[in-house]
Motif scaffolding. Sequence first.
Motif, mmCIF file in Angstrom:
data_model
loop_
_atom_site.group_PDB
_atom_site.id
_atom_site.type_symbol
_atom_site.label_atom_id
_atom_site.label_comp_id
_atom_site.label_asym_id
_atom_site.label_seq_id
_atom_site.Cartn_x
_atom_site.Cartn_y
_atom_site.Cartn_z
ATOM 1 N N MET A 63 0.752 -1.245 -0.146
ATOM 2 C CA MET A 63 0.048 0.003 0.026
ATOM 3 C C MET A 63 0.938 1.195 -0.103
ATOM 4 N N PHE A 64 2.184 1.151 0.632
ATOM 5 C CA PHE A 64 2.940 2.392 0.658
ATOM 6 C C PHE A 64 4.252 1.767 0.132
ATOM 7 N N ASN A 65 5.297 3.145 0.203
ATOM 8 C CA ASN A 65 6.584 2.670 -0.404
ATOM 9 C C ASN A 65 7.311 1.999 0.779
ATOM 10 N N GLU A 66 8.480 1.313 0.527
ATOM 11 C CA GLU A 66 9.147 0.602 1.415
ATOM 12 C C GLU A 66 9.361 1.566 3.007
ATOM 13 N N LYS A 67 10.025 2.658 2.699
ATOM 14 C CA LYS A 67 10.258 3.536 3.973
ATOM 15 C C LYS A 67 9.069 3.880 4.776
ATOM 16 N N ILE A 68 7.919 4.232 4.135
ATOM 17 C CA ILE A 68 6.727 4.656 4.781
ATOM 18 C C ILE A 68 6.141 3.508 5.438
ATOM 19 N N ALA A 69 6.131 2.291 4.795
ATOM 20 C CA ALA A 69 5.704 1.022 5.295
ATOM 21 C C ALA A 69 6.544 0.621 6.695
ATOM 22 N N GLY A 70 7.793 0.916 6.515
ATOM 23 C CA GLY A 70 8.525 0.630 7.885
ATOM 24 C C GLY A 70 8.149 1.739 8.968
ATOM 25 N N LEU A 71 7.977 2.791 8.482
ATOM 26 C CA LEU A 71 7.750 3.863 9.776
ATOM 27 C C LEU A 71 6.324 3.723 10.203
ATOM 28 N N ILE A 72 5.479 3.170 9.575
ATOM 29 C CA ILE A 72 4.099 2.753 9.709
ATOM 30 C C ILE A 72 4.215 1.578 10.768
ATOM 31 N N ALA A 73 4.933 0.529 10.699
ATOM 32 C CA ALA A 73 5.097 -0.510 11.172
ATOM 33 C C ALA A 73 5.681 -0.219 12.721
ATOM 34 N N LEU A 74 6.819 0.542 12.548
ATOM 35 C CA LEU A 74 7.322 1.128 13.879
ATOM 36 C C LEU A 74 6.194 1.957 14.764
ATOM 37 N N ALA A 75 5.695 2.535 14.050
ATOM 38 C CA ALA A 75 4.452 3.168 14.826
ATOM 39 C C ALA A 75 3.651 2.521 15.636
ATOM 40 N N CYS A 76 3.111 1.421 14.846
ATOM 41 C CA CYS A 76 2.204 0.366 15.459
ATOM 42 C C CYS A 76 2.885 -0.619 16.416
ATOM 43 N N PHE A 77 3.937 -0.733 16.236
ATOM 44 C CA PHE A 77 4.996 -1.804 16.996
ATOM 45 C C PHE A 77 4.917 -0.916 18.761
ATOM 46 N N PHE A 78 5.449 0.428 18.456
ATOM 47 C CA PHE A 78 5.601 1.107 20.118
ATOM 48 C C PHE A 78 4.160 1.481 20.459
ATOM 49 N N LEU A 79 2.788 1.412 19.591
ATOM 50 C CA LEU A 79 1.516 1.892 19.998
ATOM 51 C C LEU A 79 1.248 0.459 20.996
ATOM 52 N N GLY A 80 1.670 -0.577 20.321
ATOM 53 C CA GLY A 80 1.272 -1.988 21.009
ATOM 54 C C GLY A 80 2.151 -2.080 22.185
ATOM 55 N N MET A 81 3.334 -1.472 22.368
ATOM 56 C CA MET A 81 3.965 -1.352 23.653
ATOM 57 C C MET A 81 3.191 -0.421 24.721
ATOM 58 N N PHE A 82 3.068 0.704 24.223
ATOM 59 C CA PHE A 82 2.326 1.415 24.975
ATOM 60 C C PHE A 82 0.805 1.004 25.613
ATOM 61 N N PHE A 83 0.277 0.249 24.472
ATOM 62 C CA PHE A 83 -1.213 -0.325 24.715
ATOM 63 C C PHE A 83 -0.813 -1.307 26.068
ATOM 64 N N ILE A 84 0.066 -2.154 26.165
ATOM 65 C CA ILE A 84 0.291 -3.027 27.196
ATOM 66 C C ILE A 84 0.754 -2.555 28.431
ATOM 67 N N ALA A 85 1.671 -1.512 28.189
ATOM 68 C CA ALA A 85 2.122 -0.958 29.202
ATOM 69 C C ALA A 85 0.922 -0.145 30.341
ATOM 70 N N LEU A 86 0.148 0.322 29.463
ATOM 71 C CA LEU A 86 -1.046 0.905 30.060
ATOM 72 C C LEU A 86 -2.022 -0.121 30.692
ATOM 73 N N LEU A 202 -4.634 -6.494 9.181
ATOM 74 C CA LEU A 202 -3.753 -7.207 9.633
ATOM 75 C C LEU A 202 -2.415 -6.775 10.042
ATOM 76 N N SER A 203 -2.098 -5.797 8.784
ATOM 77 C CA SER A 203 -0.594 -5.463 8.994
ATOM 78 C C SER A 203 -0.524 -4.347 10.112
ATOM 79 N N TYR A 204 -1.361 -3.647 10.431
ATOM 80 C CA TYR A 204 -1.394 -2.881 11.694
ATOM 81 C C TYR A 204 -1.364 -3.803 13.081
ATOM 82 N N ILE A 205 -2.132 -4.637 12.940
ATOM 83 C CA ILE A 205 -2.404 -5.661 14.248
ATOM 84 C C ILE A 205 -1.115 -6.292 14.495
#
Length: 252
Positions: A63-86, A202-205
């Motif tokens: 859906m996005f170029n490789e750099k944007i895809a990596g950044l979106i995945a990284l954001a979701c990765f840390f959102l997951g961390m924030f969610f479980i920390a909360l 699925l990719s965000y999850i």
Amino acid sequence: MVYAFLLSLLAGLSTAIGGTLPLFQKKVSSTFLCFSLGLSAGVMVYVSFMEIMSESIHMLSNMFNEKIAGLIALACFFLGMFFIALIDKVIPENENPHEFGNEFSLQKMGLFSALVIAIHNFPEGLATFLTAYEDPAQGISIAIAIALHNIPEGITVAAPIYHATGKKKKAFLMSLFSGLAEPLGALIGFMLLKTFFTTDVLSYIYAAVAGIMVYLSFDEILPTAETYGKHHIVIWGVLLGMFIMGVSLALL
């Protein structure tokens, strides 16, 4: 469809096989617990970075170029961390919220592990189902590979719960629950595939689940294991867990 569902079911039930391994001991030893926790951390960290994040970036790259895809995945990765920390902050602790190695901490860790492994197994069940539906022979290969790497995931769930409560039935049932997410994913995912459960969702999850698993490994599992004073046993468990997951993913 029945054949594809049965393969997903068998792959999921292998989590319960792993869940029975800690139960063969009459008394859970600290050495076995340290090794199991190290194995759990190795499994969760390796699969998070080498499979789940990789798959998330791959799907986002459609859906996005490789750099944007990596950044979106990284954001979701840390959102997951924030969610479980909360969640970790909201759930009431006993007297000392940072006291690792107590029964409450171990039991909570096992329940968290069951939840994130269930989330992880859900799309795996869908993948097994769809592969077997299209190509029965390939479906068997996928199911065997997934079953192999579900076994240590069952240990991840059962060992801390059994050590904390001494209840074999509860430890087994929680590992079984996390494994049954796989055939559930096969059924629900297939029905919702064309409506809600799309590739981008699925990719965000995936990326968020990777963050949750890494957070649990470093915040709960490894600190708890270290309190038992068997550092090298823990490290060998981590290394073996990574090796097992590496081999199983190579078979995929």
